[in-house]
Design an enzyme around this catalytic site. Structure first.
Site, PDB file in Angstrom:
ATOM      1  CB  SER A 238     -23.015  55.305 -52.657  1.00  0.00           C
ATOM      2  OG  SER A 238     -23.657  54.219 -52.034  1.00  0.00           O
TER       3      SER A 238
ATOM      4  CB  THR B  24     -28.951  53.906 -49.509  1.00  0.00           C
ATOM      5  OG1 THR B  24     -28.969  52.726 -50.327  1.00  0.00           O
ATOM      6  CG2 THR B  24     -30.115  54.811 -49.874  1.00  0.00           C
TER       7      THR B  24
ATOM      8  CB  THR C 236     -31.010  53.529 -55.745  1.00  0.00           C
ATOM      9  OG1 THR C 236     -30.139  52.407 -55.556  1.00  0.00           O
ATOM     10  CG2 THR C 236     -32.405  53.052 -56.090  1.00  0.00           C
TER      11      THR C 236
END
Lengths: 162, 162, 162, 162
Positions: free
Chosen positions: B53, B82, B11
């Site tokens: 991710s 994250t 992000t």
């Protein structure tokens, strides 16, 4: 972990007032920045002064020292003007059992291009990992407060050269 | 102090592409943020992947692990999505003699309201003060990487509850 | 359509200088704002002065008047401090065959919360649709320049009340 | 002057949702932008849809047309996705006695680098000066709505070439 935050003013909190064709220290920007940072620690914030650090008096520093000493918190974060940050740090050196980190900003937090948010994170990161003592978090670095100076001409903090 | 920075996407680096009506990972925002932060340390930055991710593969993680291991730097900062930050952290646990801090963002650095700059500062602050090991700097806190989880529903990182 | 832009300073272009503990007029922000606005018209920009409008002299206004008169462009946009915008507009009233729109900002364009970008758009929008004359684009409204005043206490522009 | 604002979604109002690893149309950003612009006109705002303009249906356009027709206001501003802005404009062409300006953004208003605030000003400026009709305010220019097209590849609006 509870962080006690004391704000004293400085560039960090400057606001532009059109009516005055001038800036002045406004309300602390730390709460807004911590909200944008989506932090998950508890903190208390107290605004001690709203001054340019060149205008802080002995009485102001005595107040800062008193409030830090009397705080029940181990972790203390102080936002402060950069010009006399080391002077205030010096009066806090004798306080035991607390991790005290001072930070500030070269550009007001209300500017589009500011170091304020990063510096706040820098200080919060160091606060959680350092042993008791007094530190300055500026220019991307963590300094023992009595080993750093502000290079006014260059606009950054650096180690005191022997 | 030289910081070696590896960016993997997430992000943190998302960009909005009108032509695609979609966000995609763009060029790393770390250099721009470090410039706004007016940092005074040296760093090298290498972009390893530009992925969400959730899309990182074993091969991607093997690459990250290899580049971290082979780095001459003691201080390693990794920006990462994250969602699987803890997974990547786990494959780095065996690396000795390095302080490795992973961070990311819940809102892209290119947004007006973003945790990216603060998180970068948080990670840089911790990086300078921590002993060797693998850590995650998110939600205003510094965690040992194997003791933290992302609370997806709540949108923040928290200690793994026993 | 070619727009000739003249910048004169004012709050619009203020920059914070830490070394001076003060705001001063910096380089014009109009080009950066037009780039962010992804505009598709041609323009030329000339910085005539870098002053707070309270400090503009008769000589400054004579310069502004001369440059506007001599411009080959029909469409003229002037960024200006808000305090004496109407005064400068008055000296331009006699110029024939040009659409002249003055705008400025209550908060510097470099602030996160600023009216500068909107005001620039406001002025550019009016510039393309108005007949020849002198206008002020402020506070979300388009005024004939000799029919508006700045309400200093309230911080906005309003029609002159009879 | 009362401006009736209808929002329909589009890039202008996009928000990044970390939980979805995706963007979606959020609450209208127009009020926040008008507040930052410190505008002094009255307006009413109604959110009609929250869609990418590629997803607008005939029913959606019928709703937009109905609400515009029934509005008591002469001045109508519509924020809209850029991809089918001209299509919606076409269904409004028959409405008499109103100045209708459509605008949007290539980058969400919530981004640091966005055309949203400028475009909103562009539209508001044109709205006050144009005669009755339907217009598009994009790419820094004011177009009669039936004489403009979006150049998708280039990412801007331009006159329809004969």
């Amino acid at each position: 972990m509870l962080i006690q935050i004391f704000t004293t003013g400085g560039t960090f909190d400057k606001v532009y007032y059109d009516a005055l064709s001038d800036f002045q220290i406004g309300e602390p920007m730390v709460p807004a920045l911590l909200q944008e940072a989506r932090v998950q620690f508890e903190y208390q914030l107290e605004s001690l002064t709203k001054k340019d650090s060149l205008e802080l008096t002995d009485a102001d520093r005595a107040l800062i020292q008193e409030r830090v000493s009397k705080s029940a918190a181990r972790h203390i974060l102080i936002t402060h003007g950069t010009d006399t940050m080391t002077t205030t740090a010096a009066v806090l050196q004798h306080i035991k059992g607390k991790v005290i980190v001072l930070t500030g900003a070269m550009q007001p937090a209300r500017m589009r291009d500011s170091d304020a948010a990063f510096n706040l994170g820098l200080a919060v990161g160091a606060l959680q990992t350092l042993p008791a003592g007094v530190y300055i978090a500026m220019s991307g670095r963590i300094f023992e407060a009595n080993q750093v100076q502000k290079n006014r001409a260059a606009g950054y903090f650096e180690p005191i050269t022997e």
